[in-house]
Design an enzyme around this catalytic site. Structure first.
Site, PDB file in Angstrom:
ATOM      1  N   GLU A 308     -38.595 -34.894  19.402  1.00 29.84           N
ATOM      2  CA  GLU A 308     -37.730 -34.497  18.377  1.00 29.84           C
ATOM      3  C   GLU A 308     -37.879 -34.863  16.879  1.00 29.84           C
ATOM      4  O   GLU A 308     -38.500 -35.997  16.746  1.00 29.84           O
ATOM      5  CB  GLU A 308     -36.047 -34.908  18.653  1.00 29.84           C
ATOM      6  N   GLU A 321     -37.409 -39.230  18.060  1.00 29.90           N
ATOM      7  CA  GLU A 321     -37.436 -39.993  19.373  1.00 29.90           C
ATOM      8  C   GLU A 321     -38.304 -38.801  20.562  1.00 29.90           C
ATOM      9  O   GLU A 321     -38.328 -37.732  19.950  1.00 29.90           O
ATOM     10  CB  GLU A 321     -36.138 -40.141  19.981  1.00 29.90           C
ATOM     11  N   ASN A 323     -37.247 -37.478  24.025  1.00 25.11           N
ATOM     12  CA  ASN A 323     -36.374 -37.484  25.575  1.00 25.11           C
ATOM     13  C   ASN A 323     -37.113 -37.230  26.441  1.00 25.11           C
ATOM     14  O   ASN A 323     -37.626 -35.941  26.846  1.00 25.11           O
ATOM     15  CB  ASN A 323     -35.480 -36.142  25.142  1.00 25.11           C
ATOM     16  N   GLU A 329     -30.831 -27.652  26.313  1.00 21.76           N
ATOM     17  CA  GLU A 329     -31.222 -26.359  25.931  1.00 21.76           C
ATOM     18  C   GLU A 329     -32.671 -26.125  26.266  1.00 21.76           C
ATOM     19  O   GLU A 329     -33.179 -25.116  25.426  1.00 21.76           O
ATOM     20  CB  GLU A 329     -31.284 -26.655  24.180  1.00 21.76           C
ATOM     21  N   ARG A 374     -23.118 -23.473  23.652  1.00 22.64           N
ATOM     22  CA  ARG A 374     -22.390 -24.305  24.685  1.00 22.64           C
ATOM     23  C   ARG A 374     -21.060 -23.968  24.729  1.00 22.64           C
ATOM     24  O   ARG A 374     -20.372 -24.411  23.900  1.00 22.64           O
ATOM     25  CB  ARG A 374     -22.939 -25.696  24.594  1.00 22.64           C
ATOM     26  N   ASP A 569      27.106  -3.954  15.563  1.00 18.76           N
ATOM     27  CA  ASP A 569      28.418  -4.316  15.856  1.00 18.76           C
ATOM     28  C   ASP A 569      28.751  -4.029  17.088  1.00 18.76           C
ATOM     29  O   ASP A 569      29.659  -4.837  17.721  1.00 18.76           O
ATOM     30  CB  ASP A 569      29.206  -3.873  14.703  1.00 18.76           C
ATOM     31  N   ASP A 675      32.721 -11.420   2.150  1.00 20.52           N
ATOM     32  CA  ASP A 675      32.727 -12.708   2.302  1.00 20.52           C
ATOM     33  C   ASP A 675      34.007 -13.307   3.215  1.00 20.52           C
ATOM     34  O   ASP A 675      35.202 -12.558   3.160  1.00 20.52           O
ATOM     35  CB  ASP A 675      33.180 -13.656   0.987  1.00 20.52           C
ATOM     36  N   LYS A 738      36.742  -3.714   5.451  1.00 22.02           N
ATOM     37  CA  LYS A 738      36.240  -4.322   6.621  1.00 22.02           C
ATOM     38  C   LYS A 738      37.346  -4.759   7.690  1.00 22.02           C
ATOM     39  O   LYS A 738      37.966  -6.113   7.122  1.00 22.02           O
ATOM     40  CB  LYS A 738      35.269  -5.280   6.347  1.00 22.02           C
ATOM     41  N   HIS A 768      35.851   0.234   8.251  1.00 23.14           N
ATOM     42  CA  HIS A 768      35.388  -0.328   9.596  1.00 23.14           C
ATOM     43  C   HIS A 768      36.338  -1.061  10.262  1.00 23.14           C
ATOM     44  O   HIS A 768      37.199  -1.461   9.487  1.00 23.14           O
ATOM     45  CB  HIS A 768      34.283  -1.343   9.010  1.00 23.14           C
ATOM     46  N   HIS A 770      37.979  -2.238  14.490  1.00 21.20           N
ATOM     47  CA  HIS A 770      37.746  -2.585  16.002  1.00 21.20           C
ATOM     48  C   HIS A 770      38.874  -1.925  16.663  1.00 21.20           C
ATOM     49  O   HIS A 770      39.867  -1.921  16.170  1.00 21.20           O
ATOM     50  CB  HIS A 770      37.667  -4.142  16.200  1.00 21.20           C
ATOM     51  N   THR A 905      33.417 -13.995  10.512  1.00 18.63           N
ATOM     52  CA  THR A 905      32.515 -15.111  10.431  1.00 18.63           C
ATOM     53  C   THR A 905      32.266 -15.583   8.944  1.00 18.63           C
ATOM     54  O   THR A 905      31.750 -14.834   8.130  1.00 18.63           O
ATOM     55  CB  THR A 905      31.233 -14.474  11.133  1.00 18.63           C
TER      56      THR A 905
END
Length: 1175
Positions: A308, A321, A323, A329, A374, A569, A675, A738, A768, A770, A905
């Site tokens: 290397e 070095e 190896n 590899e 790898r 709703d 609101d 509402k 609106h 219910h 709400t």
């Protein structure tokens, strides 16, 4: 003889050089064929050698540790034997006596060491020879010389090969390293003296970093190679890492097989290798090869090895070095030279000469380019921390020019923290580097690995990078290109969906079911839709003429206009807001075509926003965009809670404004602004925000009481007319009544609408209500006759009771009159038929599970329609179902206690909470008033009295308020007015850091409005994927065993799934769930949450809590640096984790006191396991 040698570019040194001429006559080496070979290794290299042995007719023997009983290398060998019983995982493969014993007992001729472990241990090579077993590698003396980096340097110098300045011998003391660094200067590099592969290797750039890095490198080297000594060298900046493959025999022959470029590294570990090295001048290539061969001859090298070098920017090179083993590899060299290196190793060990094998230097040629990647079980997004676990899915990339060397890469394999994280080596061969890179990219894209993280996304980025493709990468390539870490996340949709289905099968619904009613087995089919675009609707008027022109068009319109609430709703009132986008989208095209005369569709806002994320695990913004795509012609309207936007609390003004802008950009047209208390400051903020966003503003008068009853004076006709004047003055385009509770009787409707029409002749009126009492249709027709332009209705199957009046009834009653709606009754019937079937999917949420009819007592208790069913469900959940009549009476009493509120709400929740509090505690109105200063009231009641939702008409009830609040602070004026603007940029940075990508404008708002809900939603989707594509029954209840079904991920991509079996509980509190996916067996492990409550399981860190420190990777605790009660600063070390022989110091993310420590040395952790709590 002694000779003065001068390394290139270096000083003259006196070295011992063995001068050799050309190879002489062959040495007397006898050929002894190998009959049986043992591989003293594991994983893919063991299998690689086994394959070569089998091709040569050699019998194979594997060894394995106790932890590797399930590993593939054990099964690939002809024989396999356990070694290192009772030893730690790595030590088992380092136990020389046991390995030699296995070899002797089983008549092994030779041992191949592979790479890593004992491959560069001279004592192991000698032990083999002493036992009469051949070592497939260099002689022990050569292994010793090359493994001793100091002696290897001396040999290189003697051979005339340039070397990097370094310590003359290994160092074991910090002081020696400090002395060398002080002499040569920083940076320096610490390297394990007895092994390679990046273990025990650290770069140190400053004196203050040396001590910690020396300690870690020593520890890693000791764990990996059994010796912690280090070599210290001057660190060469920005070099290329070039290595030359050599091959020698016992007859004195040495050849090279050209070079490899291993510059693409991370933490000094090779990631991608290329052969040959690109852009290497021919003269430099020749010098590197010649020096490598000369060095090998210098020591009498036999078998395969690698020399290397570092090549700097000037073209100078330095020996690093040798190896003395096969490299990971080696594959790329094999591909470009067509030389099987393992075959050659075995034949050389048997005594063959290189010429006998046809390996003369002049005959070795390079053909094209090869690249090796790898693939590891490491997570690039988390600093390449090793991941462990079970591979749930494995599908590899293959095809022409692709080679795979793997071992544990199969479905069901367990990846442990004990060994290297390498999963499979992928090698691509092409005519040149770009061609090989293209093949590699294609192969990696074909991989499907689930259950563990891999580095594939990172590798794909490397392969696509121009610098890599140009062959210009050096060892700093990864560090200097942060864009490599901009990873495209894999979708992994199929496996995530299996995890969701398995989770529901084991733990029950992810969305709590109020009652035990089963969903319908068959999904409804929507009515047929004609081809082509839908007819033009009123949205075209809005787009052409703007909000003002739209309002004028409503006033000019002849007949009664309808708003369909079915998409919001109606299902909030009847089905607890649980209807999924999937079931809305399936019928949306029909609505666009068949109901184009509608004034609008209420599709969004209110409770649907947070419920979509919280319970349906959907993005509310995606719902809006999808419905807008499917219904381009009808205006959409939404509910905006004034200053509360779509939340239940106060927000800074800029949040409300930004929300309206983004909602319009996503397709919203009309904002019904209300609101809960008709508190004008809150209303005006919503009106302004919606108007500035360019939308139609429909300001609402929240209705309660009875304007037709002279005795009800608080909410009189004059009260509403005065409110209307203020809203018209504020610029509303449409006025809305509402009526949340359905209190507007026909007489009241005629009176109120008539008065408003007279007062505001040019302003459209929208009503609106219910239908809780059953009078809704009559009230809407009365309102229309009195001058209302638009009324709200729901399709028949979703109407009545606590929902809106019936669309079919209003259409039928108005047909042929001046109020004719222009809508076909037949089309309404088809629409209703779909919803009648769809409603069966939501049986567990249907109000009819606990209610059987509407009730006129609403005129007394005034419970809003959207709350009535929720209150009913809550009463049953709290064990008060049999007392619901009392709850309704208490609701009326609570309302009086609070001063007779408008109940919408979130004010309706305040009244409802107080009512249930009274029933639970058996309190009358008089008792609550008498004990107001001592009772612990619900939080919503206290916050209302503090002024958190505004000021009610007529003010707060006294002295009740003062007795409840005592010394608690009170909010003066509009609650949100005192809030500072939200810093969206800071929030965006925080979310980007947390989730790995900058948030979209929509995501930013979701987090601003519902931070905790949004975080939980992101966590859910990252874990379970696109659950929106599941059928509703499967989503809610999961599949039954043996059930087969299809899931369409997108157009043209359909999953075929069959639920097979549910396993027993294992020791980790998990159950294995088996599926068949597209004909292939899949299994997943699911934690049984109920069982875990009864078992001790290590806690997980809460990622949202800054003081909770989780394990950054799976591993073993090797050292704990703190104690409970200690004070730490940010960045202080807490403990050291070791995984796959790499160590990581876990540091404190914040400063503070360590209040709890959850780890001890030797404890094995999984990723995100809780380490410590810091306050």
């Amino acid at each position: 003889m002694f000779q003065l040698c001068r390394p290139r570019g270096g000083r003259a040194l006196l070295g011992l050089r063995l001068l050799r001429g050309p190879p002489g006559p062959a040495r007397p080496v006898s050929y002894r064929p190998l009959r049986k070979v043992l591989v003293a290794n594991r994983g893919e290299i063991a299998i690689r050698v086994f394959r070569a042995c089998t091709e040569l007719g050699i019998r194979t023997v594997a060894v394995y540790s106790e932890q590797d009983t399930g590993q593939m290398h054990r099964q690939k060998a002809d024989e396999a034997y356990l070694v290192g019983r009772g030893l730690p995982p790595v030590q088992a493969y380092l136990h020389i006596p046991d390995i030699i014993r296995v070899a002797q007992e089983n008549e092994v001729d030779a041992i191949h060491p592979g790479y890593g472990f004992l491959s560069e241990r001279a004592d192991f090579a000698q032990a083999c020879l002493d036992a009469g077993v051949r070592f497939v590698g260099p002689p022990p003396d050569v292994v010793r010389k090359m493994g001793d980096k100091v002696e290897a340097r001396a040999i290189a110098i003697a051979a005339g090969v340039p070397v990097v300045p370094g310590t003359p011998s290994p160092v074991s003391a910090l002081a020696e390293a400090q002395e060398f660094a002080a002499r040569v200067g920083f940076p320096v590099i610490l390297k394990a003296a007895h092994g390679g592969g990046g273990r025990g290797m650290r770069v140190v750039r400053a004196p203050q970093e040396l001590e910690e890095n020396f300690s870690r490198a020593t520890s890693e080297a000791l764990a990996a190679f059994g010796n912690g000594d280090l070599f210290v060298e001057k660190f060469i900046e920005r070099p290329r890492h070039i290595e030359v493959q050599i091959l020698g025999d016992s007859h004195g022959n040495v050849v090279h097989l050209f070079e490899r470029d291993c510059s693409v590294q991370r933490r000094h570990q090779k990631v991608v290798e290329i052969a040959p090295a690109a852009r290497l001048p021919p003269e430099l290539r020749a010098r590197l090869a010649d020096d490598a061969v000369r060095l090998a001859r210098q020591v009498g090298y036999e078998n395969a090895g690698t020399v290397e070098f570092l090549v700097d920017q000037n073209g100078d090179y330095f020996f690093i070095e040798v190896n003395s083993r096969l490299q990971v590899e080696h594959t790329v060299t094999e591909e470009i030279t067509d030389v099987d290196l393992v075959h050659a190793q075995l034949q050389v060990a048997a005594g063959r000469s290189l010429p006998e094998l046809g390996l003369q230097q002049e005959r070795i040629r390079v053909n094209g380019c090869a690249i090796q990647c790898r693939v590891t079980t490491e997570d690039p997004a988390r600093g390449f921390q090793p991941d462990t676990g079970r591979i749930e899915v494995f599908r590899s990339g293959e095809g022409m020019g692709i080679r795979l060397d793997g071992a544990s890469a199969f479905q069901g394999a367990l990846i442990s923290p004990h060994y290297d994280s390498l999963l499979v080596k992928v090698v691509a061969h092409g005519p040149d580097q770009p061609a090989a890179a293209a093949k590699m990219s294609r192969a990696l894209a074909e991989f499907r690995i689930r259950g563990v993280k891999t580095n594939i996304p990172f590798l794909q980025n490397v392969l696509a990078h121009p610098q890599f493709l140009a062959g210009a990468a050096d060892t700093q390539f990864i560090d200097e290109n942060p864009e490599l870490f901009h990873l495209r996340p894999g979708q992994n949709r199929a496996q995530k969906l299996l995890h969701y289905l398995g989770h529901v099968m084991v733990n029950g619904p992810s969305t709590p079911l109020p009652v035990k009613a089963k969903a319908a087995l068959v999904e409804p089919n929507p009515p047929a839709v004609p081809m082509g675009d839908p007819p033009e609707g009123l949205r075209a008027v809005l787009q052409r003429e703007g909000p003002g022109g739209f309002a004028r068009a409503l006033r000019r319109h002849r007949g009664l206009l309808l708003t369909d609430t079915t998409f919001r709703d109606a299902h909030q009132s009847l089905l607890a807001t649980r209807v999924r986008t999937r079931d809305l989208a399936r019928v949306a095209p029909f609505v666009a075509h068949a109901l184009s005369p509608l004034c609008s569709m209420e599709t969004w806002g209110g409770a649907t926003f947070d419920v979509a994320m919280r319970f349906l695990h959907e993005c509310p913004w995606e719902r809006l965009r999808e419905l807008r795509r499917l219904v381009p012609n009808i205006p959409f309207q939404m509910l905006l809670r004034g200053a509360n936007a779509v939340g239940y609390t106060n927000y800074p003004d800029n949040v409300v404004h930004r929300f309206c802008e983004v909602a319009v950009a996503n397709g919203m047209d009309i904002f019904r602004v209300f609101d809960a208390l008709n508190y004008m400051p809150n209303l005006l903020l919503g009106v302004e925000a919606a108007g500035n966003a360019g939308a139609v503003v429909e300001a609402a008068l929240s209705y309660t009481g009875d304007v037709a009853n002279p005795s009800r004076t608080k909410y009189s006709l004059q009260y509403y007319l005065g409110l209307a004047r203020e809203l018209v003055t504020a610029g509303t385009h449409v006025l809305c009544i509402k009526d949340m509770a359905g209190l507007l009787t026909p007489a009241a409707a005629r009176l109120l609408v008539g008065a408003l029409r007279e007062q505001h002749p040019e302003v459209p009126l929208h009503v609106h209500t219910h239908d809780t009492a059953g009078a809704g249709v009559a009230s809407m027709l009365a309102a229309a006759q009195a001058g209302a332009d638009v009324v709200d209705v729901a399709v028949d199957a979703m109407s009545g009771m606590t929902s809106q009046p019936s669309m079919g009834a209003v259409v039928a009653c108005a047909r042929g009159t001046p109020l004719d709606t222009g809508i076909s009754l037949e089309r309404v019937f088809e629409y209703s038929e779909y919803w009648e079937a769809a409603r069966g999917l939501y049986a567990a949420f249907d109000c009819t599970a606990t209610m059987k009819s509407g009730n006129a007592d609403v005129y007394e208790n005034e419970i809003p329609g959207g709350q009535y069913t929720n209150l009913h469900f809550q009463a049953h959940a709290m064990g008060l179902g049999h007392k619901f009549k009392e709850v309704k009476k208490a609701y009326a009493e609570a309302n009086k206690l609070l001063g007779d509120l408008i109940k919408v709400t979130p004010s309706s929740k305040v009244v409802g909470d107080l009512a249930q509090f009274m029933v639970q505690n058996r309190l009358s109105r008089e008792e609550v008033e008498a004990r107001a200063d001592e009772l612990s009231f619900p939080v919503s009641v206290v916050e209302f009295l503090q002024g958190h939702i505004g000021v009610p008409p007529g003010g707060f009830p006294e002295p009740f308020r003062s007795r409840v609040l005592k010394d608690l602070p009170r909010v003066e004026g509009r609650p949100g007015a005192s809030l500072p603007p939200l810093d969206f940029e800071a929030l965006g940075r925080e979310l980007g850091a947390r989730h790995g990508a900058p948030p979209s404008p929509e995501e930013l708002l979701s987090a601003a409005l519902y931070p905790k809900v949004y975080d939980e939603f992101r966590t859910f989707t990252s874990t379970f994927g696109p659950v929106a594509c599941l059928g509703t029954r499967l989503f809610l209840e999961g599949p039954t065993i043996a059930e087969e079904f299809e899931v369409e991920l997108e157009r043209g991509k359909t999953l075929h799934i069959k639920a097979l079996a549910l396993g027993d509980l294992n020791a980790a509190g998990q159950r294995e769930v088996f599926f068949e996916l597209n004909g292939q067996l899949r299994s997943i492990l699911v934690r049984d949450t109920q069982a875990l409550k009864e078992m001790h399981v290590h806690p997980k860190a809460d990622k949202g809590a800054k003081g909770q420190v989780g394990a950054p990777m799976p591993g073993e605790v090797v050292e704990v640096r703190v104690k409970e009660g200690a004070t730490v600063a940010k960045g202080d070390p807490l403990c050291v984790l070791s995984a796959m022989k790499m160590e990581t110091v876990v540091t404190a993310p914040v400063g503070g006191k360590v209040t709890k420590l959850h780890v001890r040395p030797g404890l094995s952790l999984e990723g995100d396991d809780l380490i410590a709590v810091i306050e």
